[in-house]
Motif scaffolding. Sequence first.
Motif, mmCIF file in Angstrom:
data_model
loop_
_atom_site.group_PDB
_atom_site.id
_atom_site.type_symbol
_atom_site.label_atom_id
_atom_site.label_comp_id
_atom_site.label_asym_id
_atom_site.label_seq_id
_atom_site.Cartn_x
_atom_site.Cartn_y
_atom_site.Cartn_z
ATOM 1 N N ASP A 127 0.814 -1.219 0.000
ATOM 2 C CA ASP A 127 0.000 0.000 0.000
ATOM 3 C C ASP A 127 0.847 1.269 0.000
ATOM 4 N N PHE A 128 2.159 1.123 -0.207
ATOM 5 C CA PHE A 128 3.049 2.276 -0.116
ATOM 6 C C PHE A 128 3.397 2.834 -1.500
ATOM 7 N N TRP A 129 3.702 4.122 -1.505
ATOM 8 C CA TRP A 129 4.039 4.870 -2.709
ATOM 9 C C TRP A 129 5.513 4.698 -3.017
ATOM 10 N N PHE A 130 5.856 4.423 -4.282
ATOM 11 C CA PHE A 130 7.250 4.331 -4.712
ATOM 12 C C PHE A 130 7.533 5.469 -5.693
ATOM 13 N N TYR A 131 8.595 6.206 -5.404
ATOM 14 C CA TYR A 131 8.859 7.452 -6.117
ATOM 15 C C TYR A 131 9.612 7.236 -7.426
ATOM 16 N N SER A 132 10.565 6.318 -7.429
ATOM 17 C CA SER A 132 11.428 6.163 -8.592
ATOM 18 C C SER A 132 12.020 4.762 -8.599
ATOM 19 N N GLY B 116 13.797 9.833 -3.066
ATOM 20 C CA GLY B 116 14.322 10.699 -4.110
ATOM 21 C C GLY B 116 14.354 9.976 -5.441
ATOM 22 N N ASN B 117 15.176 10.477 -6.351
ATOM 23 C CA ASN B 117 15.239 9.932 -7.699
ATOM 24 C C ASN B 117 16.527 9.158 -7.911
ATOM 25 N N LEU B 118 16.466 8.166 -8.818
ATOM 26 C CA LEU B 118 17.590 7.268 -9.073
ATOM 27 C C LEU B 118 17.907 7.226 -10.558
ATOM 28 N N VAL B 119 19.182 7.047 -10.875
ATOM 29 C CA VAL B 119 19.571 6.854 -12.262
ATOM 30 C C VAL B 119 20.902 6.111 -12.309
ATOM 31 N N TYR B 120 21.014 5.195 -13.263
ATOM 32 C CA TYR B 120 22.289 4.540 -13.554
ATOM 33 C C TYR B 120 22.958 5.292 -14.695
ATOM 34 N N MET B 121 24.262 5.513 -14.574
ATOM 35 C CA MET B 121 25.021 6.063 -15.679
ATOM 36 C C MET B 121 25.471 4.933 -16.592
ATOM 37 N N PRO B 122 25.408 5.133 -17.921
ATOM 38 C CA PRO B 122 25.788 4.080 -18.871
ATOM 39 C C PRO B 122 27.296 3.957 -19.016
ATOM 40 N N SER B 123 27.969 3.776 -17.898
ATOM 41 C CA SER B 123 29.427 3.612 -17.904
ATOM 42 C C SER B 123 29.745 2.146 -17.644
ATOM 43 N N ASN B 124 31.011 1.803 -17.645
ATOM 44 C CA ASN B 124 31.420 0.426 -17.406
ATOM 45 C C ASN B 124 32.537 0.411 -16.362
ATOM 46 N N PRO B 125 32.247 -0.018 -15.132
ATOM 47 C CA PRO B 125 30.959 -0.555 -14.685
ATOM 48 C C PRO B 125 29.941 0.562 -14.457
#
Length: 299
Positions: free
Chosen positions: A150-155, A193-202
Amino acid sequence: TGGFLATDPFSPTRLYAAGLNRVTIYENQVEVGYATLTDTVPSWCSDCTNPAGVISIAADPVIPGRLIASLTYDSTLLPRPSDRGGFFISEDYGLSWLAHESDIYRVAQNKIVFSPSDPTIVYAAGSPGIYKSVDSGLTWETITPPGLEDFWFYSLAVNPQNPDIVITAQWEGLYRTLDGGQTWEVIFTIGWGNLVYMPSNPPVLYFGADGGNGLWQSFDDGTTWSSAASSLEALPVTPLLGVTDGERAILYINTPGGFGSTATTSSTTWASTTLVNSGVYRMVTRLPDHWVYLPVVVK
């Protein structure tokens, strides 16, 4: 990225922007059209009054012109009327939309993300719940962490190299799955907050804490964290966008207006953009060189 904005994977100058019950289409920063998702409320929602806002949009990286968006409905239900919503799909570059009707889709989706390494897998962070599709968004299943239905997920963010590694942000902190949503664990409790992966290696995972806790980075899918920019530690950091031009990984973040001081780490430098007083920052990291191996011919 599956937020309020989405770029066309097949035409980088084409941008889709979420708005009030509509998606606006831009070409080279010029508006070229828009489409309303719907003029009515669904029959299943007796407390809905009218369509409200499009809160997330994502472009299919495999099928040209295909988009998935989430629309919310105004409702008399309190205290969280924005929970009412659902998926809409466009097959013609956002010019027309069709509601995706099912009991499981009757909530607003705050973030929709296609897996970069397997685009048939799509994840959505909802209010409430976490959802997963293994057929490019045609059907969905609930994979919400137990006890948080029942909880809200932001990102959420999906590891660019492994579609089973997903990190999601909930009000009290970050949750991670390493097996595509079968099991979850808490990995960070600094806030939402907000999340993002950078397209780097790794791949490098970034978390923008919206509660005034700055920008954080992780090099191990969220097991350990460190501050990514010391001068932004006291600021709320909301939208993040990670892109690459083939040679550089570029991360954009947004703060509540104005310029902060420039922060430098051992490998990256923050600099404000040319948008005066926008509060937007940009970090550029050079990607590893691409090597070409030639055979050795011995006579």
